[in-house]
Structures are given as C-alpha cells and as structure tokens.
Motif scaffolding. Structure first.
Motif, PDB file in Angstrom:
ATOM      1  N   LEU A  30       0.825  -1.204   0.000  1.00  0.00           N
ATOM      2  CA  LEU A  30       0.000   0.000   0.000  1.00  0.00           C
ATOM      3  C   LEU A  30       0.863   1.259   0.000  1.00  0.00           C
ATOM      4  N   ALA A  31       1.998   1.207   0.694  1.00  0.00           N
ATOM      5  CA  ALA A  31       2.880   2.380   0.772  1.00  0.00           C
ATOM      6  C   ALA A  31       3.763   2.524  -0.469  1.00  0.00           C
ATOM      7  N   ASN A  32       3.926   1.418  -1.210  1.00  0.00           N
ATOM      8  CA  ASN A  32       4.782   1.413  -2.398  1.00  0.00           C
ATOM      9  C   ASN A  32       3.996   0.823  -3.562  1.00  0.00           C
ATOM     10  N   PRO A  33       3.155   1.606  -4.206  1.00  0.00           N
ATOM     11  CA  PRO A  33       2.200   1.077  -5.203  1.00  0.00           C
ATOM     12  C   PRO A  33       2.832   0.315  -6.363  1.00  0.00           C
ATOM     13  N   ASP A  34       4.085   0.617  -6.701  1.00  0.00           N
ATOM     14  CA  ASP A  34       4.727  -0.065  -7.827  1.00  0.00           C
ATOM     15  C   ASP A  34       5.568  -1.262  -7.396  1.00  0.00           C
ATOM     16  N   ALA A  35       5.519  -1.583  -6.115  1.00  0.00           N
ATOM     17  CA  ALA A  35       6.348  -2.669  -5.595  1.00  0.00           C
ATOM     18  C   ALA A  35       5.788  -4.034  -5.993  1.00  0.00           C
ATOM     19  N   HIS A  36       6.666  -5.015  -6.009  1.00  0.00           N
ATOM     20  CA  HIS A  36       6.277  -6.420  -6.151  1.00  0.00           C
ATOM     21  C   HIS A  36       6.647  -7.089  -4.831  1.00  0.00           C
ATOM     22  N   GLY A  71      -0.639 -22.675   6.381  1.00  0.00           N
ATOM     23  CA  GLY A  71      -1.720 -21.828   6.868  1.00  0.00           C
ATOM     24  C   GLY A  71      -1.367 -20.361   6.840  1.00  0.00           C
ATOM     25  N   ALA A  72      -0.096 -20.035   7.131  1.00  0.00           N
ATOM     26  CA  ALA A  72       0.335 -18.639   7.105  1.00  0.00           C
ATOM     27  C   ALA A  72       0.250 -18.073   5.696  1.00  0.00           C
ATOM     28  N   VAL A  73       0.738 -18.810   4.710  1.00  0.00           N
ATOM     29  CA  VAL A  73       0.719 -18.300   3.344  1.00  0.00           C
ATOM     30  C   VAL A  73      -0.713 -18.167   2.841  1.00  0.00           C
ATOM     31  N   ALA A  74      -1.581 -19.098   3.216  1.00  0.00           N
ATOM     32  CA  ALA A  74      -3.006 -18.967   2.856  1.00  0.00           C
ATOM     33  C   ALA A  74      -3.608 -17.724   3.506  1.00  0.00           C
ATOM     34  N   SER A  75      -3.229 -17.454   4.741  1.00  0.00           N
ATOM     35  CA  SER A  75      -3.716 -16.262   5.443  1.00  0.00           C
ATOM     36  C   SER A  75      -3.229 -14.996   4.754  1.00  0.00           C
ATOM     37  N   ALA A  76      -1.934 -14.962   4.421  1.00  0.00           N
ATOM     38  CA  ALA A  76      -1.356 -13.782   3.779  1.00  0.00           C
ATOM     39  C   ALA A  76      -2.025 -13.513   2.435  1.00  0.00           C
ATOM     40  N   GLU A  77      -2.293 -14.572   1.682  1.00  0.00           N
ATOM     41  CA  GLU A  77      -2.917 -14.375   0.371  1.00  0.00           C
ATOM     42  C   GLU A  77      -4.325 -13.797   0.524  1.00  0.00           C
ATOM     43  N   GLU A  78      -5.097 -14.295   1.492  1.00  0.00           N
ATOM     44  CA  GLU A  78      -6.449 -13.760   1.684  1.00  0.00           C
ATOM     45  C   GLU A  78      -6.400 -12.329   2.218  1.00  0.00           C
ATOM     46  N   THR A  79      -5.484 -12.063   3.151  1.00  0.00           N
ATOM     47  CA  THR A  79      -5.331 -10.698   3.669  1.00  0.00           C
ATOM     48  C   THR A  79      -4.993  -9.738   2.537  1.00  0.00           C
ATOM     49  N   PHE A  80      -4.081 -10.152   1.657  1.00  0.00           N
ATOM     50  CA  PHE A  80      -3.660  -9.300   0.537  1.00  0.00           C
ATOM     51  C   PHE A  80      -4.814  -9.089  -0.440  1.00  0.00           C
ATOM     52  N   ARG A  81      -5.513 -10.135  -0.804  1.00  0.00           N
ATOM     53  CA  ARG A  81      -6.611 -10.006  -1.772  1.00  0.00           C
ATOM     54  C   ARG A  81      -7.716  -9.090  -1.257  1.00  0.00           C
ATOM     55  N   LEU A  82      -7.937  -9.122   0.055  1.00  0.00           N
ATOM     56  CA  LEU A  82      -8.979  -8.272   0.630  1.00  0.00           C
ATOM     57  C   LEU A  82      -8.549  -6.813   0.740  1.00  0.00           C
ATOM     58  N   GLY A  83      -7.253  -6.564   0.952  1.00  0.00           N
ATOM     59  CA  GLY A  83      -6.822  -5.210   1.274  1.00  0.00           C
ATOM     60  C   GLY A  83      -5.994  -4.488   0.245  1.00  0.00           C
ATOM     61  N   ALA A  84      -5.465  -5.214  -0.751  1.00  0.00           N
ATOM     62  CA  ALA A  84      -4.571  -4.578  -1.720  1.00  0.00           C
ATOM     63  C   ALA A  84      -5.356  -3.888  -2.827  1.00  0.00           C
ATOM     64  N   GLU A  92      -6.337  -2.746  -6.671  1.00  0.00           N
ATOM     65  CA  GLU A  92      -6.365  -3.480  -7.923  1.00  0.00           C
ATOM     66  C   GLU A  92      -5.038  -3.292  -8.674  1.00  0.00           C
ATOM     67  N   GLY A  93      -4.505  -4.371  -9.176  1.00  0.00           N
ATOM     68  CA  GLY A  93      -3.252  -4.298  -9.918  1.00  0.00           C
ATOM     69  C   GLY A  93      -2.011  -4.476  -9.069  1.00  0.00           C
ATOM     70  N   ALA A  94      -2.157  -4.554  -7.749  1.00  0.00           N
ATOM     71  CA  ALA A  94      -0.994  -4.761  -6.889  1.00  0.00           C
ATOM     72  C   ALA A  94      -0.358  -6.111  -7.196  1.00  0.00           C
ATOM     73  N   LYS A  95       0.967  -6.154  -7.184  1.00  0.00           N
ATOM     74  CA  LYS A  95       1.696  -7.351  -7.602  1.00  0.00           C
ATOM     75  C   LYS A  95       2.241  -8.100  -6.390  1.00  0.00           C
ATOM     76  N   ALA A  96       1.973  -9.415  -6.351  1.00  0.00           N
ATOM     77  CA  ALA A  96       2.442 -10.210  -5.211  1.00  0.00           C
ATOM     78  C   ALA A  96       2.596 -11.670  -5.606  1.00  0.00           C
ATOM     79  N   ASP A  97       3.520 -12.353  -4.930  1.00  0.00           N
ATOM     80  CA  ASP A  97       3.685 -13.802  -5.018  1.00  0.00           C
ATOM     81  C   ASP A  97       3.542 -14.373  -3.612  1.00  0.00           C
ATOM     82  N   PHE A  98       3.135 -15.641  -3.545  1.00  0.00           N
ATOM     83  CA  PHE A  98       2.918 -16.292  -2.257  1.00  0.00           C
ATOM     84  C   PHE A  98       3.647 -17.626  -2.284  1.00  0.00           C
ATOM     85  N   LEU A  99       4.593 -17.790  -1.371  1.00  0.00           N
ATOM     86  CA  LEU A  99       5.519 -18.908  -1.447  1.00  0.00           C
ATOM     87  C   LEU A  99       5.616 -19.639  -0.106  1.00  0.00           C
TER      88      LEU A  99
END
Length: 384
Positions: A259-265, A274-287, A289-296
């Motif tokens: 959110l603070a760095n809109p062009d960041a990946h 469970g943590a990565v599943a949580s992070a992905e849902e948190t990101f999808r709900l709060g990021a 549109e167009g924000a770039k992320a990977d979940f590993l």
C-alpha cells in the motif's frame, strides 16, 4: 543427526535444514511413547493395516518409523515435510511410503488409525480435528501424544468435544498419551477458522483493513504487539522495488508495504501453509487493484534468486515448538543477505532482550536502530 531405536526399528533422524551444531533432536519422549504404545503387548498391538494418518509430526520421526504401514502425514510445516523426505532417504526407505498432505489439503475420506502429535497452537489442533472428524468411524483408534507441559485440560476438552470420550495415560519421562474413542453420534460442525478481524486505525497504511488468520498463526485473534510496533516504522520505497515479507504470518507487513509502495512487487514467504493462505487472503482483501504479489511456502528465501530483492521485512519467531531459540532468526538473516542486492536492506523487529543487533552486525557488518520502545526495537541492516 541422532539414532532413534524403537520396536519398529532403528532410524537415523535429523531436523531440516540440518545443522551440525543444532542442539535439538528430531524427536522427543512423546514420539517414543506413542511408538511404544502401538506395539504394547499388554494392551495388544494396534492394527495398522488400514489407513493410518499422522497429524503434526514435527520432523517426520513418526512417519519414518511407521513407513512400512504407508501412513498419511498431515502437516502445516514445509520444514517438517522436507525433514520427513530427508529422513526416509537417509534410512533407505521408499520415498513414496508416506503420503504428504498439508494442513490445507483434503484429508483422507476414511481413517482407521489417527495419531496426533499435540501442537503448541490449540486453534490449530481444533481446526485439524474438525477437518478430520468426518473421516473417523466407531472403530478408529485415536491416540494423541505430547509432553506433559503441552497437554492441558483445554486439549482434552477439544478431543472430547470433537472426537468423543477421552482419557489420558500416566506420564512417562514427562510425556503423556491421549486416548479418544470416536462417537458417531456427535454433531459435526465446521472449523471456526479462519479468524478475521479489522485492524485498528493507528497502524499506518493497513489501518482499517481486514486481517485473515488461518489455524496456527501466532496471535490469531488480534495483531501481535511486535507487528503493531513494526507497522508504525516501515520504510517507504519509490519505484518498482522488490520486497519480501519473510516469515509473513498473516501478511499484514507485506500488505502495508504494498500500500505504501504502489509499484512494488511483494513476495510473501513462510514455512507454514496456513500462514501463506492467510497472507494471500489478507492481501486479496486489502490490496489495490493491480498490486503485484507472489505467495511462497518454503524454507525462507532459498527459492529466490540471489541478489533479487531490494527490501526484506522480518518479524522472526524465537520459538521452535516449545523451545526458545534464535536459530531460526539467524538462518533468516543469512538468507536475507543472500537474496538482497548490493545496497538492499533488511528491516527486523524483535524483543530487545533477543539482541538481534549482534547477529546482524556479524552477518551484514552493520546494524542501525530505527526505532525502539521499552520492549521492542526495529533494526536495519544494509548489504554492502
């Protein structure tokens, strides 16, 4: 590496990743107690000819010892999965002898023997029992194991409520067994997980966003105080920077960075499924549109190319199950230095008493205190 001798055989076992100086074994008295119980002549050996499911096997000791019975291992830990694979290999066992499922996978449809290594997180135990209960039948043998300090009245109540009538064994070498008899008449209810809560208005860019916590996440029902402090002091970077939220938990640090760095990946990394599943849902709900992320899901940053990151954010754990240790943090710091480009930065939050600055200075050659209060410090180390 150490040798475990049981009625099932003798096995060379190690944790993963294996460190020669690691003082901790890949099993403990609770694992030994359970394996003895399965062949106890007084109670009669447990019939292992059906589907055997092993839940929460910490470093693969149980699954390796029972490999001849082709068990299903259900774990939330990527490191536990890798340890199981490595332990099967070092003992010359069929690598396909154990079916490896994550905590997010669908469990077997029928389970005849359920073996549960009691986890530190009561919420994780509750979630797993709810998910597995439909596969149990009246004849299923259910045995839990743990050290005495890990088994509480609340633990037994969970087994009683979700599985059926429950009793415990006598303590042996500070370990105890749990025996539960499945009750087909119990009403089956879904797991109450994941928890969701709205973040308060004083934590920077993520204020008011929703955090999602699946089972096993530290401080599942609220934001932990270390992360709260860190969120108020995160760096801002312009341009298309590459950021990693290392040990991401529910992902609020990485979401704040996005959110603070809109062009960041942003890459979210954790060894917990469970943590990565949580992070992905948190990101999808709060990021946005167009924000770039990977979940590993993985072993720290080992799957990322060296020199590929500009910034790593890290709130490292200082426990390995019930043992207090800074070994995980040190491993994370070394991995972060490898993954960062020249001039890249690692930002860490930790309790003051953990003295992370000492490790950072040895690994990076520098460390600066960004912020602090009586309990926490935010530290910055630069790869030079």
């Amino acid at each position: 590496m150490n040798r475990l001798t049981t009625s099932q055989g003798t096995f060379e076992l190690a944790r993963f990743p294996e460190h020669p100086s690691d003082p901790f074994r890949a099993w403990d008295a609770a694992d030994e107690y359970l394996l003895r119980q399965l062949t106890d002549p007084e109670t009669g050996p447990v019939d292992l000819s059906g589907t055997v499911a092993v839940v929460g096997d910490r470093w693969g000791a149980l699954a390796t010892a029972l490999a001849a019975h082709r068990p299903v291992q259900i774990s939330d830990s990527y490191l536990a999965r890798r340890a199981t694979q490595a332990n099967l290999d070092r003992n010359g066992l069929d690598p396909d002898a154990v079916t490896l499922l994550s905590s997010r996978d669908t469990p077997p449809g029928r389970i005849d023997v359920l073996l549960v290594r009691v986890p530190k997180s009561l919420a994780f135990l509750e979630d797993q029992l709810h998910r597995i209960a439909p596969a149990l039948h009246a004849g299923t043998v259910v045995i839990g194991t743990g050290m005495v300090k890990e088994i509480h009245t609340s633990t037994l109540k969970l087994f009683e409520r979700i599985v059926g009538p429950t009793r415990t064994s006598l303590a042996v070498r500070k370990a105890r067994l749990i025996f539960s008899t499945p009750d087909p008449e119990l009403t089956r209810t879904p797991s109450p997980l994941p928890y969701r809560y709205e973040l308060s208005g004083d934590v920077g860019p993520v204020s008011g966003r929703t955090a999602v916590n699946h089972a096993g996440i530290f401080c599942a029902e609220r934001l932990d105080v270390g992360t709260r402090f860190f969120l108020k002091h995160l760096p801002t970077r312009g341009g298309s920077v590459k950021i990693a939220d290392l040990g991401c938990g529910n992902g609020v640090l990485g979401l704040s960075a996005a959110l603070a760095n809109p062009d960041a990946h942003v890459t979210f990394v954790d060894e917990s499924y469970g943590a990565v599943a949580s992070a992905e849902e948190t990101f999808r709900l709060g990021a946005p549109e167009g924000a770039k992320a990977d979940f590993l899901v993985g072993d720290g940053l080992t799957d990322l190319a060296p020199g590929s990151l500009d910034l790593v954010l890290n709130n490292p754990p200082f426990h390995s199950h019930t043992a207090t240790t800074d070994a995980t943090a040190r491993t994370m710091f070394v991995g972060a230095r490898t993954a960062l480009r020249q001039g890249g930065e690692l930002w860490v939050v930790g309790n003051r008493h953990l003295s992370y600055h000492t490790h950072l200075r040895r690994i990076f050659g520098n460390c600066t205190t960004v912020a602090g209060d009586p309990k926490f410090v935010v530290l910055r180390a630069v790869k030079r």
